[in-house]
Design an enzyme around this catalytic site. Structure first.
Site, mmCIF file in Angstrom:
data_model
loop_
_atom_site.group_PDB
_atom_site.id
_atom_site.type_symbol
_atom_site.label_atom_id
_atom_site.label_comp_id
_atom_site.label_asym_id
_atom_site.label_seq_id
_atom_site.Cartn_x
_atom_site.Cartn_y
_atom_site.Cartn_z
ATOM 1 N N ASP A 241 3.672 -14.680 -30.649
ATOM 2 C CA ASP A 241 4.603 -15.533 -31.375
ATOM 3 C C ASP A 241 5.918 -15.638 -30.589
ATOM 4 O O ASP A 241 6.681 -14.700 -30.558
ATOM 5 C CB ASP A 241 4.856 -15.001 -32.783
ATOM 6 C CG ASP A 241 5.203 -13.513 -32.790
ATOM 7 O OD1 ASP A 241 4.801 -12.780 -31.860
ATOM 8 O OD2 ASP A 241 5.882 -13.080 -33.726
ATOM 9 N N GLU B 7 11.736 -4.970 -24.392
ATOM 10 C CA GLU B 7 10.498 -5.470 -24.992
ATOM 11 C C GLU B 7 9.648 -6.263 -23.998
ATOM 12 O O GLU B 7 8.421 -6.197 -24.020
ATOM 13 C CB GLU B 7 10.871 -6.359 -26.181
ATOM 14 C CG GLU B 7 9.719 -7.049 -26.868
ATOM 15 C CD GLU B 7 10.190 -8.110 -27.854
ATOM 16 O OE1 GLU B 7 9.451 -8.369 -28.825
ATOM 17 O OE2 GLU B 7 11.287 -8.675 -27.662
#
Length: 645
Positions: free
Chosen positions: A389, A578
């Site tokens: 996403d 991340e």
């Protein structure tokens, strides 16, 4: 700013003298007073951009001078050593010691040590009295009420947490209904909260089963993140936490019907890429003496998830015999940031001759019905269920796709279940045999080769079962068949060639080729597309290459990824984020959502879950010759250009 005659009266800092003049023995100093003054002066001199870090972006002298306890003037030089000193001073606030080894250790050794001894513990949570305040510290909620949603069947949890409501004034315990529908979940949009997880009850004491969160603003247990984190946990001798993750997976399937996107209320209708069988098998391989009873319990649940979450016709199983992602829900996904969908919604608002805000209000209140937009949001939820996403590969088409990635994972389920039945349960488990699951796997392989394999390009591609065409988008997920072990040697040879031609960049494997919308300069840059690279893709591809005998290629990709992480950590105060831009080899990613794990003071408390795991896995697989080059930060292009010649 610091004169040679300045004395730090309260801090014995012979460790710094050791750094500069050499020590034969390890030196450790307990800091009891004075560290704050040293830290403040270090920051004042070297942190010129005032972000409480020492990085290559700072314009200080990169020399910190002082009078040490041996009476001599000494200094530390360079970004890496200065940032290490800053980090160790920050750690020392909690009563720990500073040793010369920790300031001068190799970059890879330091990163790996902090992951093993510090980051995993800092990322661990539990939902019980001890862990409640941390878990319910919901930075994503705009309300002061901290809601904990509990399945109606979990009577022990209901009783326990209701008894805590008087101790936690902001806590509101909500018991979920028996039937959780998209309509019900929509009513929770303005009542967000955490979903309960597993627990144990011993001698009347309720203890939440621990779980590892990704980090940063992600303060909950995520579906596929948890598998990759567990790979790192097993490497770092934390099988206890990996087993706890499996226990929480089991709880979610039994009580919520699926492994959740994450344990938040708005994810109740959404799962994530399936990795439970892989986790179970790897826990078993890590310790073959593990309780057969424990394995039996979870193998039953793995099969339950396979049959109920994935193999129901018309939902995630399609008429082709292959699977898709399908995130159920109504309206705009509530977890997204304000303005996230404005690019899409503006187009619809113009069609209705409404302002953007008027259109959003009418659509959200069902005063205006638009089936095409409803379908868009179903695709969007499904894309989020895929874990990617967001990506242009899946945007506005996800539910129409039999994806290579998902079907590779389910092939792996079928093979893993067969493996465990054969090796743990003597070829028979409940009413199932090894052969039953192997037959399922072979049929899935046949269908994937029929619908997804393209001989001309030597690659698998997602199959659009509506248009009955392959998508022909180069993607890291197209290489999951290597990890799952479903392709032939001939196919793998073609795939590896294509991988290096299409997706390998200086810092590792990009998520996709460059598929950005070039026709609209206002189109959002999707974070799961080129030029970004993500830990799960690297980890699966490394293992796939190794399993098929491509040792040289695996070593190159591992080195590229670890070099990029290490270089950024050395230059940016130990930052472990991340995701990365694998083309520019930087953590400064400007796609949607920013980059979690880059905001901290002095020292990152936890890195980022699956990035930590990828580092530990990469080091465990990397040849010694490359480990030495890694600590010297030798550019991968210099190494592999030479090898190619």
């Amino acid at each position: 700013m610091h004169s040679k005659g300045f004395k730090f009266q309260y801090l014995k800092i012979s460790i710094i003298a050791c750094l500069l003049i050499g020590c034969k023995e390890k030196t450790t100093e307990k800091i009891s007073t004075g560290y704050e003054e040293v830290l403040e002066k270090l920051i004042a001199q070297e942190d010129t951009d005032n972000d409480k870090k020492i990085t290559i972006d700072d314009k200080g002298p990169k020399k910190f001078e002082f009078l040490a306890s041996d009476g001599n003037v000494h200094m530390i030089e360079g970004t890496y050593h200065l940032s290490n000193l800053l980090q160790e001073l920050a750690i020392a606030k909690t009563g720990n010691s500073i040793s010369i080894d920790k300031i001068t250790e190799t970059p890879s050794g330091r990163i790996s040590r902090l992951i093993k001894t510090r980051f995993w513990d800092n990322l661990t949570r539990s939902i019980d009295k001890e862990g409640l305040a941390t878990v319910l510290d919901d930075t994503k909620s705009e309300t002061d009420i901290l809601r904990l949603y509990i399945p109606y069947k979990d009577k022990e949890a209901i009783t326990y947490f209701q008894s805590l409501e008087t101790e936690f004034p902001n806590l509101k315990v909500v018991v979920l209904p028996r039937d959780i529908t998209p309509e019900y979940v929509k009513t929770l949009n303005d009542k967000p909260g955490i979903l309960n997880l597993a627990h144990s009850l011993k001698d009347g004491n309720y203890k939440g089963t621990p779980f590892v969160v990704p980090g940063g603003r992600f303060n909950e247990m995520y579906g596929w993140d948890s598998y990759f984190e567990s790979v790192g946990l097993l490497i770092d001798d934390r099988a206890d936490l990996a087993m706890a993750m499996a226990d929480n997976f089991g709880y979610q399937i039994q009580h919520y019907g699926k492994i959740l996107n994450a344990n938040r209320s708005y994810y109740l209708t959404r799962t994530q890429p399936p990795f439970f069988s892989s986790l179970l098998k790897e826990i078993y391989l890590d310790n073959k003496k593990i309780s057969k009873q424990w394995l039996s319990k979870h193998l039953k649940i793995v099969i339950q998830e396979y049959e109920t979450a994935w193999m129901k016709n018309g939902i995630r199983l399609t008429y082709t015999g292959l699977n898709r992602f399908y995130g159920e829900g109504i309206g705009i996904p509530p977890e997204t940031e304000e303005g996230h969908f404005d690019f899409i919604l503006n187009k619809y608002a113009k069609n209705y001759r409404l302002s953007l805000e008027e259109f959003k209000t009418k659509y959200s209140n069902h005063d205006l019905i638009d089936r095409q937009l409803d379908e868009y949001f179903t695709h969007d939820r499904s894309m989020r269920e895929s874990g990617h996403d967001t990506s242009n590969r899946l945007d506005d088409v996800c539910t129409d796709l039999n994806t290579v990635g998902l079907n590779s994972l389910l092939y792996k389920y079928e093979k893993d279940i067969a493996y465990l039945i054969k090796n743990v349960f003597d070829n028979k488990f409940e009413n199932y045999t090894t052969e039953f699951w192997l037959t399922k796997a072979e049929e899935r392989k046949r269908l994937m080769n029929q619908l997804m394999w393209d001989e001309e390009n030597g690659s698998y591609y997602d199959y659009d079962f509506v248009t009955k065409k392959q998508t022909f988008i180069p993607s890291a997920t197209n290489f999951y068949p290597l990890w799952a072990g479903l392709c032939s040697k001939k196919q793998s040879d073609q795939m590896v060639k294509g991988l290096f031609e299409q997706l390998v960049q200086k810092g590792g494997v990009a998520s996709t080729s460059d598929i950005a919308d070039k026709n609209d300069p206002n189109a959002p840059q999707r974070q799961w597309d080129y030029p970004n690279g993500w830990a799960p893709h690297q980890m699966l591809i490394w293992r796939g290459l190794i399993d098929y005998g491509y040792h040289k290629e695996a070593q190159e990709l591992i080195y590229r990824w670890l070099w990029m992480i290490t270089k950024n950590a050395v230059n940016y105060n130990g930052t472990i984020p991340e995701k990365y831009d694998v083309v520019k080899c930087t953590h400064k990613v400007y796609a949607e959502y920013g980059n979690v794990g880059t905001k901290f003071d002095y020292i990152t408390p936890s890195g980022f879950g699956w990035m930590n795991a990828s580092y530990q896995l990469g080091l465990s697989l990397l040849d010694e010759e490359f480990k030495e080059k890694l600590d010297q930060l030798i550019d991968p292009d210099d190494i592999f250009k030479i090898n190619a010649e």
